[in-house]
Scaffold this active site. Structure first.
Site, PDB file in Angstrom:
ATOM      1  N   ASP B   8      67.933 -22.808 -47.602  1.00 46.19           N
ATOM      2  CA  ASP B   8      66.588 -22.281 -47.415  1.00 46.19           C
ATOM      3  C   ASP B   8      65.701 -22.896 -48.490  1.00 46.19           C
ATOM      4  O   ASP B   8      65.975 -22.771 -49.678  1.00 46.19           O
ATOM      5  CB  ASP B   8      66.625 -20.750 -47.540  1.00 46.19           C
ATOM      6  CG  ASP B   8      65.371 -20.108 -46.958  1.00 46.19           C
ATOM      7  OD1 ASP B   8      64.470 -20.845 -46.519  1.00 46.19           O
ATOM      8  OD2 ASP B   8      65.308 -18.861 -46.956  1.00 46.19           O
ATOM      9  N   ASP B 102      62.134 -25.009 -42.509  1.00 49.72           N
ATOM     10  CA  ASP B 102      62.624 -25.056 -43.888  1.00 49.72           C
ATOM     11  C   ASP B 102      63.930 -24.308 -44.080  1.00 49.72           C
ATOM     12  O   ASP B 102      64.259 -23.885 -45.183  1.00 49.72           O
ATOM     13  CB  ASP B 102      61.559 -24.470 -44.831  1.00 49.72           C
ATOM     14  CG  ASP B 102      61.233 -23.019 -44.497  1.00 49.72           C
ATOM     15  OD1 ASP B 102      61.573 -22.583 -43.391  1.00 49.72           O
ATOM     16  OD2 ASP B 102      60.646 -22.342 -45.343  1.00 49.72           O
ATOM     17  N   GLU B 103      64.692 -24.120 -43.021  1.00 48.50           N
ATOM     18  CA  GLU B 103      65.860 -23.254 -43.120  1.00 48.50           C
ATOM     19  C   GLU B 103      66.870 -23.666 -42.052  1.00 48.50           C
ATOM     20  O   GLU B 103      66.486 -23.939 -40.914  1.00 48.50           O
ATOM     21  CB  GLU B 103      65.372 -21.827 -42.856  1.00 48.50           C
ATOM     22  CG  GLU B 103      66.311 -20.738 -43.195  1.00 48.50           C
ATOM     23  CD  GLU B 103      65.742 -19.388 -42.742  1.00 48.50           C
ATOM     24  OE1 GLU B 103      66.513 -18.450 -42.716  1.00 48.50           O
ATOM     25  OE2 GLU B 103      64.546 -19.290 -42.408  1.00 48.50           O
TER      26      GLU B 103
END
Lengths: 368, 400
Positions: B8, B102-103
């Site tokens: 993350d 983003d993860e």
């Protein structure tokens, strides 16, 4: 118009029309045949704007003339007449009286003038051909014609005269391909191959089946084909377009080749495909030391397996196929044995007669 | 034993802004839209002590942290950074399940022999993201997805945490039940009503008791409380759809105003399809009206496509039928992916005429960014960029 004709002759004429006339059409007259009586006899014409068949029959014409009649209903009537002879007489307003023995029918027709005109193809250079050979070529290619209308180029058979007096016919639906090459000498005066549409080909096959030994002529002009045999003329529009480069997809020689008893393989495929998943006909064909193994599995039903003994010493391999595609080929193969060539899981399987590639089928694998 | 890493990025959009603009480093940064209507898209760690969180209304954030520096979002820059991050993931495993820009979950079970222990792999990934991209990331390592996700959250910022399988139950025991996957406010309420405050409380109950209280989800809760989560990492390639949607800064009405947004969404979806080498035939348009009601309309094309103009034309047809002149908060375009047909073909399909043009557009976008070349309507309306809050990876997973 008034004439007397043998019921069998009229029946034959109308039978020829059945596959051509359109039942569901925006032009109702295309469901009709054009009946024309003149001194020499009677002609019955069926035309769907792409394919036209003109059938000539002897008749006792008392009054020349023409009218159009429902191909289907008149065919049904003619099959149920009490007498071997039938008389057709045009009445006012395109009504037609059909009488045979004690029976009378008064049928609504449509004016002959409204029937669309067939293209004249007298310019086509006709080549005398063997009906039997053409029939064989059709039977061995028709199964691979595509029925996907978005790929209209593949909705027919590629007819390609070769330099050596032979003609090649090729069909493909993009998943499999069938090619046959036979002696059909004569100059068709074609610069390249032409594509004969499926419907026309099926009608041609029906007409050839009537009497394969009859004297037949075939020719091409502009974008249509012309077929003639005694008492019959057929014209059809060809498919306009470029047939795919089929030569590129026919492997020269497979890595793994086996000679398989045709009937045994056909029967085995039939029973194993019963267990293929989702009616996909997917089966796995495996080659191992001196045997061919056919398996299928269906998550809802279970599994099936069959083995054939044959001579094989290569490495083991398993390739998935649509059993239907293989069965179609085997179903029209004349030899007792068939040569089956395999590459890998992603390469096509090739079927042909032992030592004879003049009839070759190429079948792409399935992922299984 | 499975090894799953949840990576993350820390305050992703804000970190990209701080990286690209040194004057923002070490400062409280809010990436957000309109000061009245907009929401916080990202908040840097410097501003979080003031209670600013993403998705918070901008007006409230500004009240709590009036000294914060507000930056307008630059989505193309984030998309680019995201791609670079995912490229680093791909060095270690093909089993990558993106959750957002983003993860992602990474299944590194098979990578251990090549790259070392799961914790070592996580360290290498974070180091490469830091040195090559100048961005901070946190990671959680566990043998179940939801445990890995909790671990990465606890490791933030810029840290990593491994939960070994034998530690899992103890690790979870002290956490509130709301941390369990699938436990929303309602279930949380019900659990607390039964006196179950922590995951450890749930783990102590037997599954039959939980079944009697919570029906079919009882078993699920019991398994999760023991760290049992059989869900696999589902790689992006197995995703069933690719889509893009935008929430507008102001509600929009009328074809004229909506078209550039739908166009930009169609082009974004098409670009992503091409990048992944995918095509689809079922096109879906999602509309969220000003009263928050959502309608979706879909249509099936004759042939699978990855062409933006084809998607746009199709989406526009759908828009004309479904819009009804009502004010809209959001539009979204998505494509359901075609499954690979089992039957192989003889002839390679001829590429459509649009393929050449798309390839050139993709090359330009790869080199100069997606803003370098676009259509006139989008450039005019500026729909491709600041005008909206967009979500780039709303990928529907096959349900398990």
């Amino acid at each position: 118009m008034e004439f007397r004709i043998a019921a069998d002759e009229l029946k034959k004429a109308l039978y020829r029309a059945q596959g051509i006339v359109e039942r569901k059409t925006t032009m109702p007259i295309l469901a009709n045949v054009l009946v024309t009586a003149n001194k020499g006899g009677v002609t019955v014409t069926a035309f769907d704007l792409d394919i036209g068949v003109v059938s000539e029959h002897p008749a006792e014409v008392t009054k020349p003339g023409a009218v159009t009649l429902s191909a289907k209903y008149v065919f049904d009537i003619v099959q149920n007449l009490p007498d071997a002879q039938v008389t057709l007489k045009k009445l006012a307003n395109n009504y037609v009286d059909i009488s045979s023995g004690s029976a009378h029918f008064k049928i609504v027709g449509m004016a002959a003038e409204e029937y669309p005109k067939l293209p004249k193809e007298e310019s086509a250079p006709l080549v005398q051909i063997s009906g039997n050979i053409l029939l064989e070529m059709i039977k061995k290619t028709q199964f691979a014609i595509s029925s996907d209308e978005t790929r209209y180029i593949l909705n027919g058979v590629f007819f390609e005269p070769q330099a050596n007096g032979k003609v090649r016919m090729v069909s493909t639906d993009g998943h499999r391909l069938s090619l046959i090459e036979r002696e059909l000498p004569g100059d068709f005066k074609l610069k390249s191959g032409v594509i004969i549409p499926r419907k026309g080909l099926m009608e041609l096959k029906r007409l050839l089946d009537e009497a394969p030994d009859a004297e037949c002529h075939l020719g091409f002009a502009e974008n249509s084909a012309l077929f003639k045999k005694p008492g019959l003329t057929m014209v059809m529009r060809l498919i306009d377009g470029q047939f795919p480069e089929y030569q590129r997809v026919i492997p020269k020689e497979g890595e793994k080749v086996v000679l398989v008893p045709k009937t045994r393989l056909l029967e085995s495929l039939k029973r194993i495909a019963l267990l293929s998943a989702d009616k996909s006909n997917a089966v796995r064909i495996g080659l191992a030391q001196n045997k061919l193994i056919i398996t299928a599995s269906n998550p809802d039903l279970g599994e099936a397996k069959d083995e054939l003994e044959l001579a094989y010493r290569g490495s083991d391999i398993t390739v998935g196929f649509n059993a239907r595609y293989l069965m179609d080929v085997l179903g029209v193969t004349d030899t007792d044995e068939v040569s089956f060539e395999l590459g890998d899981e992603h390469s096509p399987g090739v079927l042909h007669g032992p030592g004879d590639r003049s009839f070759t089928a190429v079948v792409m694998p399935m992922r299984v | 034993m499975r090894a799953i890493i949840h990576v993350d990025m820390d305050a992703f959009y804000a970190s990209v802004e701080q990286r690209d603009n040194p004057s923002l480093r070490g400062k409280p940064v809010i990436v957000g839209g309109h000061a009245q209507r907009g929401v916080v898209v990202a908040a840097s760690y410097e501003v979080r002590p003031f209670g600013v969180r993403s998705a918070m209304p901008m007006a409230r954030a500004m009240k709590q942290a009036p000294h914060a520096i507000v930056v307008k979002p630059r989505f193309p820059a984030y998309a680019e950074a995201s791609e670079a991050v995912f490229n680093i993931f791909e060095r270690y495993t093909p089993l990558i399940e993106p959750l957002s820009l983003d993860e992602a979950f990474l299944d590194v079970t098979a990578s251990v022999g090549l790259f070392g222990s799961p914790a070592e792999i996580a360290r290498r990934i974070r180091k490469e993201i830091a040195t090559e991209l100048g961005l901070p990331a946190s990671a959680g390592i566990a043998n179940a997805k939801f445990v890995a996700k909790i671990a990465s959250d606890l490791a933030k910022p810029n840290g990593q945490r491994e939960v070994r399988s034998e530690e899992t139950v103890a690790f979870l025991a002290g956490l509130p039940v709301s941390r369990l996957w699938g436990v929303g406010p309602k279930t949380e309420e019900a659990l607390k009503h039964e006196g179950l405050e922590t995951i450890g409380d749930v783990a102590l109950k037997d599954s039959a008791w939980l079944d009697s209280r919570f029906g079919s989800s009882g078993r699920h809760l019991w398994e999760l409380s023991h760290g049992i989560d059989a869900r696999d990492v589902v790689p992006d390639r197995a995703a069933r759809s690719v889509g893009a949607e935008d929430t507008f800064d102001e509600d929009l009405t009328g074809q004229e105003a909506l078209r550039p947004h739908v166009h930009a969404q169609a082009l974004r979806v098409a670009r992503r399809l091409r990048r992944a080498g995918l095509k689809g035939r079922v096109i879906q348009l999602k509309l969220k009206f000003s009263d928050f009601t959502v309608v979706t309309r879909r249509t099936t094309l004759r042939e699978a496509t990855d062409d933006g103009q084809t998607l746009y034309r199709t989406a526009l047809d759908l828009l004309e039928r479904a819009h009804e002149g009502r004010a809209l908060r959001l539009t979204g375009v998505s494509v359901l992916l075609d499954e690979e047909p089992p039957q192989l073909g003889l002839f390679p399909a001829a590429p459509p005429r649009s393929a050449k043009l798309n390839a050139v557009l993709d090359r330009i976008a790869d080199r100069f960014g997606t803003k370098a070349i676009t259509t006139a309507d989008i450039a005019g309306a500026d729909a491709s960029d600041d005008g909206a809050h967009r979500s780039e990876r709303p990928v529907d997973k096959p349900r398990r």
